[in-house]
Design an enzyme around this catalytic site. Structure first.
Site, short mmCIF file in Angstrom:
data_model
loop_
_atom_site.label_atom_id
_atom_site.label_comp_id
_atom_site.label_asym_id
_atom_site.label_seq_id
_atom_site.Cartn_x
_atom_site.Cartn_y
_atom_site.Cartn_z
N HIS A 171 -17.90 125.35 -64.20
CA HIS A 171 -17.45 124.39 -65.20
C HIS A 171 -16.00 124.52 -65.60
CE1 HIS A 171 -21.13 122.25 -66.41
NE2 HIS A 171 -21.73 123.33 -65.97
N LYS A 208 -13.11 116.07 -79.46
CA LYS A 208 -13.54 117.05 -78.47
C LYS A 208 -13.21 118.41 -79.05
CE LYS A 208 -10.77 114.93 -75.47
NZ LYS A 208 -11.41 114.86 -74.15
N LYS A 228 -6.43 120.91 -74.03
CA LYS A 228 -6.77 119.52 -74.31
C LYS A 228 -5.62 118.78 -75.03
CE LYS A 228 -11.82 120.31 -74.53
NZ LYS A 228 -12.46 119.30 -73.65
N LYS A 274 -18.35 108.50 -71.88
CA LYS A 274 -19.01 107.83 -73.01
C LYS A 274 -18.12 106.73 -73.57
CE LYS A 274 -20.66 112.44 -74.27
NZ LYS A 274 -20.34 113.56 -75.18
C1 LIG Z 1 -19.59 114.65 -74.99
C2 LIG Z 1 -19.36 115.65 -76.03
C3 LIG Z 1 -18.43 116.68 -75.84
C4 LIG Z 1 -17.58 116.78 -74.60
O1 LIG Z 1 -16.34 116.14 -74.85
P1 LIG Z 1 -15.09 116.28 -73.85
O2 LIG Z 1 -14.12 115.32 -74.42
O3 LIG Z 1 -15.58 115.87 -72.51
O4 LIG Z 1 -14.65 117.68 -73.93
C5 LIG Z 1 -18.26 117.61 -76.84
N1 LIG Z 1 -18.95 117.54 -77.99
C6 LIG Z 1 -19.85 116.56 -78.21
C7 LIG Z 1 -20.57 116.53 -79.53
C8 LIG Z 1 -20.09 115.59 -77.25
O5 LIG Z 1 -20.99 114.63 -77.48
#
Ligand SMILES: *Cc1c(COP(=O)(O)O)cnc(C)c1O
Length: 884
Positions: A408, A600, A606, A716
């Site tokens: 990952h 995130k 990031k 998403k």
């Molecule tokens: C999808 C999700 C993540 C992952 O987010 P990234 O932007 O891909 O790091 C982290 N936390 C929650 C609550 C999520 O639903």
């Protein structure tokens, strides 16, 4: 290829009762592992006959089942009945329906003698269950009506549920999306994890700083789980090993000196548009009753109780680190507990088949979600050789052909390396087996590459040095027949950088499986407005199972009527977030402003810091512009940040501090008004994400190229019609391929350029490579424009002192230009909406259904197995028969 089509009427096949029955009426899945042997009831027993009925789903039946739970499960009266109790009663009523399908599913799998996949993960970010279960059972409408009729709004009932947050971020959420897809696609699967009493901390913001509050999520009970009092396994720690010669063969015996028990808690995961319901089995640690007799007998009552409490503590708390490795003994205990209990459970199930060990890989695939459960490889080796008496090579064949590993991250701080001393003390026999595996592996290597010491030392499972460690990634690769990355770019980087030498050894072992997310939770549940719109466009809700069909409707992107409705849906979602923000942050947003969101985990790679520095840039520019020209030059924006920082990650916490400092200054500046608002959204989690994501118009995924393995929230957002501003990193690259670069705001250095830029910066003053726009921003912060000078200067030093590892300085100008393109496009509502529609319609690839099919076909060699689904009318008739 994809998706069973057709709705309720088609899929409710008539039940084949004979297939659902296990010989003798005995349900083997619920056999005891320790102690009691189940009493095998006769199939003629009245209990089992009565259990063949299914619950009816008419409005009256639903109401009566809810009311029954109010009275008999909750023991409540009209005088002390609250909305929480209503949630609990409704959940129990839905759980009853899940359990019927759940029991039948595994009985059926068992009868069909299918191959199982075991998905092993230390984290599951499952989110709330009630709405998801109702949607997947296709009973949301019926429950809504039934509850409304009794005076309750189902949506406010949903809000009563705590959000089980047994994970950190993307990795844990991926595991949850995968379970949904595995159930939906009828794969015979088991999820295995830990039932932490404390999930990821709840984040509060006090004086602009993150404060962590323990998340005791079981506070109000958990109506979804089924405690299996009879599924318990012993787990050993510490102790010593002895060698014994038996019939001329050496046998190793490991005697643990601390023994605890892992108990199963089952969480039914319903598939959508299928009766299949699979199990997420979570282990809880408990004291073992046998173990502390000695202390009791020696009269040391308190010492005995203390050791019992230590046992319970193992599954108490989730480690709140995302992308960093902890190295704590308790964490290793957690990992081993998951691994050992799961392997014992899988072996028990396999042994009932009475097959030979060499057939194990035909019946079992084990998937490691990162290296966290990698000890499973060693545990299965140990049991096969030490207990089952297999020869080493035989055992290795079994293990190698059943395990697969998903990587990952390539961040060095995230790669697990357990100290040899720690590991050898806690699990002496496992360390010995690891050395053995390594010895045999390296011998093969040195025959193939004589005297290539560099190769040997990079491939070795052991990292030599003053502090010797075991590299869990190397163990996972050596012990697995398949290794995969989570997006095309990431998988490619694994083969060219991190795992290059392993790749050259066995190129065929390395694969890519681009991540995905489930459209059930992320569109159907989170965005009912968009779901209804898509139903109308497609003419059915078939897109929920086959997102690719949305591509056939791209011409609607130009249709002004559809564009209008699309904008209405977005506006309703923005309104919902507006109230959410007003209530929790006390900020009054302009609903017509551009909702620009980055949510995130907070991490330097990031680059939330780059985002907030740009916000400051914008603020300074607005202030410099004469008042009468401001509206012409700037699109009103509401810029939102959200995410948790690991409690020990000081830089990440300072980023939160900076966002809040800027928020305070900007939001209270009368001159700026609604042209710019900045908000930190507290406690980002799955249920909050379900409100935030559908309301977003611009979504930021701006990691340093090469460092975000995939990202899943980008998917998403795209599904929900958000435009992405992002770097060519992780799955963004594939999103650009699917939706078209012209429908995104791509900027910044590409992977190939990053190293060179870093080197360039190392040899110059930051004022040279920052450029005037960023320099002015940093100077403003250092001049104490936002206060908190100590914290904020320390934060800036992470990028200033020839030390800008995440090349934020190098990417800043290009980021500002991309932001300008955002403003320009947003002024043209129709063009913006068109791109929004295209993003959504072209996002089909990122359904986790696609991902799971690829795992099943290319790694697990797994066939779907759909259980015959009793038609509703069949159920009703059955009930009638039983009542009369
Ligand atoms: C999808 C999700 C993540 C992952 O987010 P990234 O932007 O891909 O790091 C982290 N936390 C929650 C609550 C999520 O639903």
């Amino acid at each position: 290829m994809s998706a069973q089509k057709g709705r309720l009427s088609i899929r409710r096949k008539s039940i084949v009762h004979s297939e659902l029955q296990v010989a003798g009426g005995y349900r083997p899945e619920f056999a005891s592992s320790v102690g009691n042997t189940p009493v095998a009831s006769q199939s003629t027993s009245k209990i089992w006959k009565l259990m063949e009925k299914y619950l009816p789903n008419s409005k009256e039946a639903i109401q009566s089942s809810v009311v029954n739970h109010v009275e008999y499960t909750l023991a409540k009266t009209r005088f002390d009945f609250t909305l929480l109790h209503c949630y609990q009663a409704v959940s129990h009523s839905v759980r009853d329906r899940l359990i019927e399908a759940f029991n039948d599913t595994y009985q059926y799998f068992n009868n069909k003698d299918v191959k199982y996949v075991y998905y092993l993960s230390l984290e599951y970010l499952i989110g709330r269950c009630l709405q998801n279960a109702l949607v997947n059972l296709e009973l949301e409408g019926q429950y809504k009506e039934a509850m409304l009729d009794m005076g309750y709004n189902l949506e406010s009932v949903y809000e009563q549920e705590v959000d089980p947050a047994l994970g950190n971020g993307g990795l844990g959420r991926l595991a949850a999306c995968f379970l949904d897809s595995m159930a939906t696609l009828n794969y015979p699967a088991w999820g295995y994890g830990l039932r932490y009493s404390y999930g990821i901390f709840r984040q509060q913001i006090k004086d602009g700083y993150q404060v962590e509050v323990p998340d005791y999520w079981l506070d109000r009970g958990n109506p979804w789980e089924i405690e299996r009092l009879d599924v318990n396994y012993q787990i050993k720690f510490y102790g010593s090993i002895t060698k014994k010669v038996e019939d001329g063969k050496e046998r190793t015996i490991w005697e643990g000196s601390e023994i605890i028990v892992a108990r199963a808690y089952d969480n039914p995961i319903p598939g959508y548009n299928t009766f299949n319901t699979i199990n997420l089995r979570l282990w809880r640690s408990l004291p073992s009753s046998e173990f502390d007799f000695k202390s009791f007998n020696q009269g040391d009552y308190f010492k005995a109780l203390e050791s019992r409490q230590r046992a319970e503590f193992i599954t108490s708390v989730l480690y709140p680190n995302d992308s960093t490795y902890a190295g704590k003994e308790l964490r290793l205990k957690q990992q081993y507990l998951l691994v050992s209990a799961t392997i014992q459970d899988a072996i028990r199930r396999f042994k009932k088949k009475r097959k030979e060990w060499k057939e194990w890989p035909k019946y079992n695939a084990l998937q490691l979600n990162d290296t966290h459960p990698a000890l499973a490889i060693v545990e299965l080796m140990r049991i096969l050789t030490d207990i089952e008496g297999l020869e080493y090579e035989e055992a290795w064949e079994v293990v190698y052909n059943s395990f697969a590993y998903t990587n990952h991250t390539i961040l060095p701080e995230a790669l697990e390396k357990w100290g040899v001393e720690l590991l050898g003390n806690l699990l002496p026999r496992h360390l010995e087996i690891i050395y053995n595996i390594n010895h045999i592996f390296l011998e093969k290597i040195s025959r193939k590459y004589p005297n290539d010491w560099r190769k040997l030392s990079t491939l070795s499972l052991v990292e030599e040095g003053t502090h010797k460690t075991i590299r869990m990634a190397n163990l996972s690769i050596v012990g697995s027949h398949a290794v995969n990355g989570v997006a095309a770019l990431h998988s490619q980087l694994l083969t060219t950088n991190l795992f290059k030498d392993f790749y050259e050894l066995r190129p065929a072992k390395f694969q890519n499986k681009t991540n995905g997310v489930t459209p059930r939770r992320w569109i159907r549940c989170a965005n009912p407005g968009l779901s209804a719109l898509l139903n109308d466009v497609v003419g059915s809700d078939d897109w929920i199972l086959d997102m690719d069909i949305l591509k056939n409707f791209q011409k609607i992107a130009d249709d002004p009527a559809i564009q209008n409705r699309w904008m209405q849906v977005k506006r309703q979602n923005k309104e919902k977030l507006y109230w959410w923000v007003k209530e929790r942050c006390g900020v009054d947003l302009n609903i017509d402003s551009l909702f620009d969101i980055q949510v995130k985990r907070i991490h330097e790679y990031k680059r939330q810091l780059m985002n907030i520095l740009y916000v400051i840039r914008r603020y300074l520019d607005i202030k410099k512009t004469p008042a009468e020209e401001r509206r012409k030059l700037f699109v009103p924006r509401s810029i939102m940040f959200g995410g948790k920082a690991a409690p020990g990650y000081i830089t990440a916490k300072r980023i939160i501090r900076l966002v809040n400092a800027v928020s305070q200054k900007v939001n209270n500046d009368q001159e700026v008004g609604d042209l710019l608002k900045v908000v930190f959204l507290p406690n980002y989690n799955v249920s909050n994400a379900q409100v935030i994501i559908p309301a977003s118009e611009l979504s930021q995924h701006i990691s340093t190229a090469g460092l975000e393995a995939s990202g899943t929230s980008n998917m998403k957002f795209v599904m929900n019609g958000c435009l992405i501003i992002g770097t060519m990193d992780g799955a963004n690259v594939e999103i650009a391929e699917e939706v078209g670069e012209e429908n995104m705001f791509i900027f910044g250095a590409r992977v190939e350029q990053v190293e060179e830029l870093r080197n360039k910066m190392r040899n110059s003053n930051y004022r040279d490579y920052f450029g005037p726009r960023l320099t002015e921003v940093c100077d403003a912060i250092s001049s104490d424009l936002f206060g908190y000078k100590y914290d904020l200067d320390a934060l800036l030093d992470t990028i200033r002192n020839k030390n800008d590892y995440y090349i934020l300085g190098a990417d800043f100008e290009s980021y500002c230009e991309a932001q300008q393109r955002v403003d320009n496009l947003y002024r043209n509502k129709s063009e913006w909406t068109k791109k929004s529609i295209l993003n959504s319609l072209r996002s089909g690839k990122f359904s986790s259904d696609r991902t799971i099919r690829q795992y099943a076909e290319e790694i697990w060699d797994l066939e779907p197995c759909e259980i015959p689904n009793p038609s509703k009318s069949e159920k009703e008739r059955f009930i009638q028969r039983n009542i009369n």
